[in-house]
Design a protein around this motif. Structure first.
Motif, short mmCIF file in Angstrom:
data_model
loop_
_atom_site.label_atom_id
_atom_site.label_comp_id
_atom_site.label_asym_id
_atom_site.label_seq_id
_atom_site.Cartn_x
_atom_site.Cartn_y
_atom_site.Cartn_z
N GLN A 148 0.85 -1.19 0.00
CA GLN A 148 0.00 0.00 0.00
C GLN A 148 0.89 1.24 0.00
O GLN A 148 1.71 1.41 0.89
N THR A 149 0.72 2.08 -1.01
CA THR A 149 1.45 3.35 -1.09
C THR A 149 0.43 4.47 -1.03
O THR A 149 -0.28 4.72 -2.01
N TYR A 150 0.37 5.12 0.12
CA TYR A 150 -0.73 6.06 0.38
C TYR A 150 -0.21 7.44 0.79
O TYR A 150 0.60 7.56 1.72
N LEU A 170 1.91 8.72 -9.64
CA LEU A 170 1.79 7.43 -8.95
C LEU A 170 2.51 6.31 -9.69
O LEU A 170 3.16 5.48 -9.07
N HIS A 174 6.01 6.46 -7.72
CA HIS A 174 5.73 5.65 -6.53
C HIS A 174 5.61 4.17 -6.83
O HIS A 174 6.05 3.33 -6.04
N ALA A 175 5.04 3.81 -7.97
CA ALA A 175 4.99 2.39 -8.33
C ALA A 175 6.37 1.84 -8.64
O ALA A 175 6.64 0.65 -8.46
N LEU A 225 -2.18 2.20 -4.80
CA LEU A 225 -1.58 3.53 -4.65
C LEU A 225 -2.68 4.59 -4.61
O LEU A 225 -3.68 4.49 -5.32
N THR A 235 4.43 3.97 2.62
CA THR A 235 4.28 2.69 1.95
C THR A 235 4.48 1.56 2.95
O THR A 235 5.42 1.58 3.75
#
Length: 315
Positions: A148-150, A170, A174-175, A225, A235
């Motif tokens: 989980q990337t929040y 994202l 981030h991915a 995300l 994350t």
């Protein structure tokens, strides 16, 4: 070793904090978008040169290497500029926001023979190193990663809550952390799927995204995300293996039952950014390929490109 830092923002300072713990390293220049705040960062860390011009820094006599913490859209061109100037370069994640740019950096690195590394920090966090060591020792076979990337970023701001001059992403930023880490832990990725939520009316980017990955080993990864999450930020990684479950939160690690794991013996520091910089410097000194070299992380960006094209076709 004389090093310059380009990008004196929130993440640039994390590198400066790590570099001051490494023997035989001197940061001789800081490059920023606006001179006054760049001078303030230089003064804070005792660095004698501040500028808004990367070319000016590259001309400093005796400069060995550059760490780029500039906006994503500048990474590839600046990395090539550094390599053309004969300087080793570490580019913060992501290497690029288009595959063609990433491949151009790889080609330039191969042409020059200089050290070219990308800041895929998850390879260096002690929490993920602990799991990696178990996998390479044959003590753990990964079955699944749930990630989980929040963040809560409905406005264009950085980690300090300050206005950004560029738009984050994202997928390409981030991915990239998780796509590369999953391949690093589970092996080559052979299948990848993505879906996205609505695009922000002003920023023009997807604010929510879901990605599925499968490795050649059979292991799978589910990545969620969001820039809409008004709650705990960051994350969180859950490793599900045949001999244990581990939950990694940055440099901390617990079992699936929330039992803390002592990571003090994993590396010389508990700071993933510092460990990343130590690897960059050691690779230059030893004349070897670093962990997270541009060549090693390019498969990640090829997956991101495939996902980007998949998402574009679905719009």
């Amino acid at each position: 070793m004389k090093i310059a830092l380009a990008g004196a923002g929130a993440f640039g300072e994390k590198h400066l904090d790590g570099l001051k713990n490494i023997d035989g390293v001197e940061v001789v220049s800081v490059v920023g978008r606006n001179l006054e705040p760049t001078q303030a960062v230089a003064a804070k860390y005792g660095i004698g040169h501040a500028t808004t011009d990367l070319a000016e820094t590259l001309a400093i006599p005796g400069l060995d290497a550059v760490i780029l913490c500039t906006p994503t859209q500048m990474h590839a061109a600046q990395a090539i500029q550094c390599l053309d100037a004969g300087k080793h370069v570490q580019v913060e994640i992501p290497l690029c926001d288009s595959l063609a740019d990433g491949e151009a950096v790889l080609a330039k690195a191969q042409e020059t023979g200089l050290t070219a590394m990308c800041g895929h920090t998850r390879r260096f966090n002690p929490s993920h190193q602990f799991v990696h060591d178990k996998i390479t020792a044959g003590e753990l076979h990964l079955q699944q990663m749930d990630v989980q990337t929040y963040f809560f970023r409905r406005k264009n701001i950085n980690a300090k809550g300050q206005p950004r001059s560029w738009t984050d992403h994202l997928l390409w930023h981030h991915a990239a952390h998780t796509v590369d880490l999953f391949a690093y832990q589970a092996g080559p990725i052979v299948q990848a799927n993505a879906i996205e939520g609505p695009h922000h009316p002003d920023l023009g980017i997807a604010m929510d995204m879901s990605i599925q990955l499968k490795a050649e080993s059979g292991a799978i990864c589910t990545l969620s995300l969001s820039f809409n999450n008004d709650g705990p930020l960051g994350t969180f990684f859950r490793y599900i293996g045949d001999t244990g479950t581990y939950i990694a939160r940055y440099d901390d690690l617990v079992t699936g039952k929330e039992e803390p794991i002592d990571l003090s013996g994993v590396a010389v520091s508990s700071n993933g950014i510092e460990l990343q910089d130590r690897e960059f410097i050691a690779a230059i000194r030893e004349g070897r390929e670093p962990n997270a070299s541009v060549a090693q992380v390019m498969p990640c960006y090829r997956i991101l490109d495939a996902l980007d094209r998949q998402l574009a076709a679905a719009r």
